[in-house]
Design a protein around this motif. Sequence first.
Motif, PDB file in Angstrom:
ATOM      1  N   GLU A 219       1.334  -0.908   0.123  1.00 52.20           N
ATOM      2  CA  GLU A 219       0.062  -0.273  -0.008  1.00 52.20           C
ATOM      3  C   GLU A 219       0.880   1.234   0.204  1.00 52.20           C
ATOM      4  OE1 GLU A 219      -1.701   1.436   4.388  1.00 52.20           O
ATOM      5  OE2 GLU A 219      -1.999  -0.780   4.075  1.00 52.20           O
ATOM      6  N   GLU A 220       0.348   2.840  -0.224  1.00 47.27           N
ATOM      7  CA  GLU A 220       1.045   3.405  -0.757  1.00 47.27           C
ATOM      8  C   GLU A 220       0.572   4.433   0.616  1.00 47.27           C
ATOM      9  OE1 GLU A 220       2.403   7.643  -2.981  1.00 47.27           O
ATOM     10  OE2 GLU A 220       0.938   5.788  -4.252  1.00 47.27           O
ATOM     11  N   TYR A 221       1.176   4.354   1.326  1.00 40.63           N
ATOM     12  CA  TYR A 221       1.175   5.166   2.957  1.00 40.63           C
ATOM     13  C   TYR A 221       1.291   6.786   2.880  1.00 40.63           C
ATOM     14  CZ  TYR A 221       1.048   6.450   7.612  1.00 40.63           C
ATOM     15  OH  TYR A 221       1.125   6.892   9.262  1.00 40.63           O
ATOM     16  N   VAL A 222       0.331   7.667   3.418  1.00 43.25           N
ATOM     17  CA  VAL A 222       0.141   9.025   3.301  1.00 43.25           C
ATOM     18  C   VAL A 222      -0.023   9.240   4.643  1.00 43.25           C
ATOM     19  CG1 VAL A 222      -0.857  11.153   2.138  1.00 43.25           C
ATOM     20  CG2 VAL A 222      -0.815   8.840   1.032  1.00 43.25           C
ATOM     21  N   PRO A 223       1.298   9.503   5.319  1.00 46.40           N
ATOM     22  CA  PRO A 223       1.567   9.894   6.332  1.00 46.40           C
ATOM     23  C   PRO A 223       1.067  12.232   6.391  1.00 46.40           C
ATOM     24  CG  PRO A 223       3.811  10.600   5.508  1.00 46.40           C
ATOM     25  CD  PRO A 223       3.021   9.599   4.385  1.00 46.40           C
ATOM     26  N   ALA A 224       0.605  11.949   7.509  1.00 47.36           N
ATOM     27  CA  ALA A 224       0.713  13.229   8.028  1.00 47.36           C
ATOM     28  C   ALA A 224       1.797  14.278   7.983  1.00 47.36           C
ATOM     29  CB  ALA A 224      -0.829  13.546   9.036  1.00 47.36           C
ATOM     30  N   PRO A 225       1.507  15.325   7.136  1.00 51.89           N
ATOM     31  CA  PRO A 225       2.819  15.839   7.259  1.00 51.89           C
ATOM     32  C   PRO A 225       2.869  16.666   9.440  1.00 51.89           C
ATOM     33  CG  PRO A 225       1.107  18.124   6.613  1.00 51.89           C
ATOM     34  CD  PRO A 225       0.303  16.016   6.534  1.00 51.89           C
ATOM     35  N   ALA A 226       4.431  16.427   9.537  1.00 48.26           N
ATOM     36  CA  ALA A 226       4.325  17.641  11.196  1.00 48.26           C
ATOM     37  C   ALA A 226       3.327  18.659  11.239  1.00 48.26           C
ATOM     38  CB  ALA A 226       5.504  17.839  10.944  1.00 48.26           C
ATOM     39  N   VAL A 227       2.838  18.286  11.722  1.00 49.18           N
ATOM     40  CA  VAL A 227       2.109  20.294  12.722  1.00 49.18           C
ATOM     41  C   VAL A 227       3.038  21.187  13.023  1.00 49.18           C
ATOM     42  CG1 VAL A 227       0.253  20.141  14.366  1.00 49.18           C
ATOM     43  CG2 VAL A 227       0.817  17.963  13.365  1.00 49.18           C
ATOM     44  N   ALA A 228       3.138  22.307  12.631  1.00 50.26           N
ATOM     45  CA  ALA A 228       3.534  23.274  12.740  1.00 50.26           C
ATOM     46  C   ALA A 228       2.688  23.655  14.431  1.00 50.26           C
ATOM     47  CB  ALA A 228       3.976  24.562  11.929  1.00 50.26           C
ATOM     48  N   GLN A 229       3.933  24.189  14.635  1.00 51.57           N
ATOM     49  CA  GLN A 229       3.640  24.957  16.397  1.00 51.57           C
ATOM     50  C   GLN A 229       4.059  26.367  16.313  1.00 51.57           C
ATOM     51  OE1 GLN A 229       3.624  22.246  19.495  1.00 51.57           O
ATOM     52  NE2 GLN A 229       3.241  20.720  18.802  1.00 51.57           N
TER      53      GLN A 229
END
Length: 149
Positions: free
Chosen positions: A134-144
């Motif tokens: 499967e091609e997994y799409v990780p969430a981008p790092a959340v900017a703080q």
Amino acid sequence: VGGAAGTHRLGHTVTLLPDGRVLVVGGTTTQAARTAEVYVPERNTWEPVAAPEVPREHHATLVTPEGAVLVVGGEHSSRGTLASAERFDPARGTWTPAPTLHEPRGEAGALWLRRGTVLVVGGVNELGTLATSEEYVPAPAVAQATPGE
């Protein structure tokens, strides 16, 4: 007894962090599955870090372009094969949830694709050996945001 977590490990991952430390996550014993630790080569010491949200073994890890560690899939002694994923931020020493896999997978291979997604290949689950990927799409790092910005 090994490391800062006070346990020997099998079924764990070992990941070189961008700053030269080494992150060790999970394993087959109850103690190992629910812990993480880092090796600090400059001091030749092991230091405990925050525990992952989900205890796991036989998972895959990848360093993200931002320098975090993505931990995907694996197995849990009572929950079975996992579809969950987490992101470890080495600078803060914290874990945050990441999007789940489409299908639970333990013992899978994982590698980054040029477009910023992850190819997760094979593995096992309760149905047996998986002949799929499967091609997994990780969430981008959340900017703080800093207060006042």
